[in-house]
Design a protein around this motif. Structure first.
Motif: not given
Length: 87
Positions: A37-51
């Motif tokens: 799962a994406p981490d909040a500080d993973d800049l390679g992932r979008g806002w939607t995926e992280i939230l």
């Protein structure tokens, strides 16, 4: 809260966290096809995926925590009632 109850409560909390983490990992893998799962500080992932990941993770952790705490509370209560009735 008695020392025994505190120790059991801590153990149940650790168990519920481990169970919730494993369940979230499985749900995320099925939902997204990704192992992690994406981490909040993973800049390679979008806002939607992280939230979305954070929402799913929070829901699973909350559900598992409540279920484990409720089961523990019912167990402590039933044992207390049993011990009173034996007197």
């Amino acid at each position: 809260m008695a020392p025994v109850e505190k120790a059991l409560s801590l153990g149940m909390s650790l168990l519920s966290a481990t169970l919730a983490a494993a369940l979230f990992k499985r749900v995320w893998k099925q939902a997204s096809g990704q192992d992690d799962a994406p981490d909040a500080d993973d800049l390679g992932r979008g806002w939607t995926e992280i939230l979305v990941a954070a929402t799913i993770q929070g829901a699973i952790f909350g559900l598992v925590k409540a279920a484990v705490q409720r089961a523990g509370a019912q167990t402590f209560r039933s044992r207390a009632v049993e011990s009173r009735s034996k007197r």
